[in-house]
Design an enzyme around this catalytic site. Structure first.
Site, PDB file in Angstrom:
ATOM      1  N   GLY A  41       0.788  -1.234   0.000  1.00  0.00           N
ATOM      2  CA  GLY A  41       0.000   0.000   0.000  1.00  0.00           C
ATOM      3  C   GLY A  41       0.814   1.275   0.000  1.00  0.00           C
ATOM      4  O   GLY A  41       0.316   2.335  -0.361  1.00  0.00           O
ATOM      5  N   GLU A  92       4.092   3.973   6.017  1.00  0.00           N
ATOM      6  CA  GLU A  92       2.866   3.162   5.936  1.00  0.00           C
ATOM      7  C   GLU A  92       1.797   3.919   5.161  1.00  0.00           C
ATOM      8  O   GLU A  92       1.723   5.143   5.230  1.00  0.00           O
ATOM      9  CB  GLU A  92       2.305   2.967   7.352  1.00  0.00           C
ATOM     10  CG  GLU A  92       2.953   1.856   8.141  1.00  0.00           C
ATOM     11  CD  GLU A  92       2.063   0.634   8.210  1.00  0.00           C
ATOM     12  OE1 GLU A  92       1.439   0.297   7.174  1.00  0.00           O
ATOM     13  OE2 GLU A  92       1.988   0.034   9.271  1.00  0.00           O
ATOM     14  N   ASP A  93       0.914   3.174   4.498  1.00  0.00           N
ATOM     15  CA  ASP A  93      -0.233   3.813   3.857  1.00  0.00           C
ATOM     16  C   ASP A  93      -1.221   4.307   4.917  1.00  0.00           C
ATOM     17  O   ASP A  93      -1.628   5.457   4.930  1.00  0.00           O
ATOM     18  CB  ASP A  93      -0.929   2.869   2.862  1.00  0.00           C
ATOM     19  CG  ASP A  93      -1.240   1.484   3.441  1.00  0.00           C
ATOM     20  OD1 ASP A  93      -0.928   1.223   4.620  1.00  0.00           O
ATOM     21  OD2 ASP A  93      -1.812   0.665   2.696  1.00  0.00           O
ATOM     22  N   ASP A  96      -4.631   1.630  11.101  1.00  0.00           N
ATOM     23  CA  ASP A  96      -6.047   1.395  11.383  1.00  0.00           C
ATOM     24  C   ASP A  96      -6.146   0.945  12.846  1.00  0.00           C
ATOM     25  O   ASP A  96      -6.133   1.782  13.758  1.00  0.00           O
ATOM     26  CB  ASP A  96      -6.533   0.350  10.372  1.00  0.00           C
ATOM     27  CG  ASP A  96      -8.008   0.028  10.451  1.00  0.00           C
ATOM     28  OD1 ASP A  96      -8.737   0.727  11.157  1.00  0.00           O
ATOM     29  OD2 ASP A  96      -8.438  -0.933   9.794  1.00  0.00           O
ATOM     30  N   LYS A 124      -6.430   6.294  10.804  1.00  0.00           N
ATOM     31  CA  LYS A 124      -7.829   5.998  11.148  1.00  0.00           C
ATOM     32  C   LYS A 124      -7.931   5.945  12.668  1.00  0.00           C
ATOM     33  O   LYS A 124      -8.207   4.884  13.249  1.00  0.00           O
ATOM     34  CB  LYS A 124      -8.226   4.635  10.568  1.00  0.00           C
ATOM     35  CG  LYS A 124      -9.011   4.681   9.298  1.00  0.00           C
ATOM     36  CD  LYS A 124      -9.551   3.310   8.909  1.00  0.00           C
ATOM     37  CE  LYS A 124     -10.115   3.349   7.512  1.00  0.00           C
ATOM     38  NZ  LYS A 124     -10.643   2.049   7.074  1.00  0.00           N
ATOM     39  N   PHE A 145     -14.176   2.691   4.575  1.00  0.00           N
ATOM     40  CA  PHE A 145     -13.156   1.974   3.817  1.00  0.00           C
ATOM     41  C   PHE A 145     -12.670   2.874   2.694  1.00  0.00           C
ATOM     42  O   PHE A 145     -13.458   3.471   1.962  1.00  0.00           O
ATOM     43  CB  PHE A 145     -13.731   0.670   3.239  1.00  0.00           C
ATOM     44  CG  PHE A 145     -12.648  -0.229   2.714  1.00  0.00           C
ATOM     45  CD1 PHE A 145     -11.928  -1.037   3.584  1.00  0.00           C
ATOM     46  CD2 PHE A 145     -12.336  -0.246   1.366  1.00  0.00           C
ATOM     47  CE1 PHE A 145     -10.905  -1.852   3.106  1.00  0.00           C
ATOM     48  CE2 PHE A 145     -11.316  -1.063   0.882  1.00  0.00           C
ATOM     49  CZ  PHE A 145     -10.607  -1.864   1.756  1.00  0.00           C
ATOM     50  N   ASP A 152      -6.127  -0.598  -1.725  1.00  0.00           N
ATOM     51  CA  ASP A 152      -6.763  -1.463  -2.717  1.00  0.00           C
ATOM     52  C   ASP A 152      -8.102  -2.019  -2.273  1.00  0.00           C
ATOM     53  O   ASP A 152      -8.453  -2.013  -1.086  1.00  0.00           O
ATOM     54  CB  ASP A 152      -5.846  -2.655  -3.033  1.00  0.00           C
ATOM     55  CG  ASP A 152      -5.821  -3.684  -1.901  1.00  0.00           C
ATOM     56  OD1 ASP A 152      -5.686  -3.278  -0.719  1.00  0.00           O
ATOM     57  OD2 ASP A 152      -5.961  -4.879  -2.187  1.00  0.00           O
ATOM     58  N   ARG A 158      -5.070   0.461  -6.595  1.00  0.00           N
ATOM     59  CA  ARG A 158      -3.953   1.139  -5.923  1.00  0.00           C
ATOM     60  C   ARG A 158      -3.435   2.276  -6.786  1.00  0.00           C
ATOM     61  O   ARG A 158      -2.813   3.202  -6.298  1.00  0.00           O
ATOM     62  CB  ARG A 158      -2.801   0.158  -5.670  1.00  0.00           C
ATOM     63  CG  ARG A 158      -3.110  -0.948  -4.668  1.00  0.00           C
ATOM     64  CD  ARG A 158      -1.815  -1.646  -4.267  1.00  0.00           C
ATOM     65  NE  ARG A 158      -2.033  -2.942  -3.640  1.00  0.00           N
ATOM     66  CZ  ARG A 158      -2.295  -3.127  -2.351  1.00  0.00           C
ATOM     67  NH1 ARG A 158      -2.395  -2.084  -1.545  1.00  0.00           N
ATOM     68  NH2 ARG A 158      -2.454  -4.332  -1.866  1.00  0.00           N
TER      69      ARG A 158
HETATM   70  P1  IMP Z   1      -3.919  -2.264  11.122  1.00  0.00           P
HETATM   71  O1  IMP Z   1      -3.043  -3.376  11.608  1.00  0.00           O
HETATM   72  O2  IMP Z   1      -5.358  -2.541  11.466  1.00  0.00           O
HETATM   73  O3  IMP Z   1      -3.490  -0.912  11.581  1.00  0.00           O
HETATM   74  O4  IMP Z   1      -3.899  -2.400   9.569  1.00  0.00           O
HETATM   75  C1  IMP Z   1      -3.336  -1.563   8.695  1.00  0.00           C
HETATM   76  C2  IMP Z   1      -3.473  -2.172   7.297  1.00  0.00           C
HETATM   77  O5  IMP Z   1      -4.849  -2.506   7.015  1.00  0.00           O
HETATM   78  C3  IMP Z   1      -3.083  -1.156   6.268  1.00  0.00           C
HETATM   79  O6  IMP Z   1      -1.693  -1.187   6.005  1.00  0.00           O
HETATM   80  C4  IMP Z   1      -3.934  -1.566   5.075  1.00  0.00           C
HETATM   81  O7  IMP Z   1      -3.274  -2.564   4.323  1.00  0.00           O
HETATM   82  C5  IMP Z   1      -5.189  -2.155   5.684  1.00  0.00           C
HETATM   83  N1  IMP Z   1      -6.303  -1.161   5.720  1.00  0.00           N
HETATM   84  C6  IMP Z   1      -6.831  -0.572   6.803  1.00  0.00           C
HETATM   85  N2  IMP Z   1      -7.830   0.272   6.481  1.00  0.00           N
HETATM   86  C7  IMP Z   1      -7.925   0.221   5.120  1.00  0.00           C
HETATM   87  C8  IMP Z   1      -8.780   0.905   4.177  1.00  0.00           C
HETATM   88  O8  IMP Z   1      -9.656   1.739   4.496  1.00  0.00           O
HETATM   89  N3  IMP Z   1      -8.578   0.599   2.858  1.00  0.00           N
HETATM   90  C9  IMP Z   1      -7.637  -0.300   2.438  1.00  0.00           C
HETATM   91  N4  IMP Z   1      -6.817  -0.949   3.296  1.00  0.00           N
HETATM   92  C10 IMP Z   1      -6.956  -0.690   4.631  1.00  0.00           C
END
Ligand code: IMP
Length: 188
Positions: A41, A92-93, A96, A124, A145, A152, A158
């Protein structure tokens, strides 16, 4: 209500990434950080961010393996750049829940870094379930989302130039092509 809402245009993204590049360059002046992109991402953000930076730096990437259901992540680091004693910046993208970042930080800290910071294009924040430091972020977003500019849906989109919120996921679940006219608007 529209099925897809643009939350940051290509111009908005470029402006914010340029600001982040300037800020990080000022903070790391004279330190030659290693920028480590978290695949897949990070790709558009990473490419734009490093080119917005005006200091010497090294680049490297890592990829994650998710073990479905357990929430655990494994990590493959292309250790082309030795990390001992280096200032590392994870790119990081989106952060979350924070679980991915917590795991990455733990593993990277085993390398004896001089310092570790993270820059995420998107935060987020309302969805966080673990507390984790996030030194730089582009935008704080809600819990929709998001797709585009690296993010993606089933490995697609992407490469969309701007960032969009999916207001009704069932639309994409029913037809993965529903977003294509937004992702690739006519340019003539
Ligand atoms: P975390 O471990 O929950 O913080 O996950 C982060 C990862 O979840 C990111 O690097 C993304 O790959 C994926 N992700 C979280 N939210 C989204 C979204 O809204 N769209 C697409 N991918 C997401």
């Amino acid at each position: 209500m529209a099925d897809f809402v643009e939350v940051a245009s290509a111009d908005d993204l470029a402006r914010r990434v340029a600001e982040l590049g300037e800020q990080i360059s000022a903070d790391y002046a004279g330190r030659e950080p290693v920028m480590i992109g978290v695949l897949n991402g990070c790709v558009p953000f990473f490419a734009d961010l490093v080119r917005a930076m005006s200091i010497d730096l090294a680049v490297d990437f890592l990829s994650l393996t998710r073990f479905d259901g357990s929430g655990r992540v494994g990590m493959a680091l292309d250790a082309g750049v030795p990390l001992g004693g280096r200032d590392v910046i994870l790119v990081e993208d989106i952060v979350d829940t924070g679980l991915t970042l917590v795991t990455l930080r733990k593993v990277l800290e085993l390398h004896g870094l001089a310092s570790l910071a993270t820059v995420a294009l998107l935060d987020k924040a309302p969805r966080r379930i673990v507390e984790v430091p996030l030194e730089y972020r582009g935008f704080e977003v809600g819990d929709e989302f998001l797709i585009g500019y690296g993010l993606d849906w089933n490995h697609l989109y992407r490469n969309a130039r701007s960032l969009w919120a999916v207001m009704d996921l069932s639309v994409l679940q029913g037809d993965v092509d529903a977003f294509a006219p937004y992702a690739y608007p006519a340019t003539v």
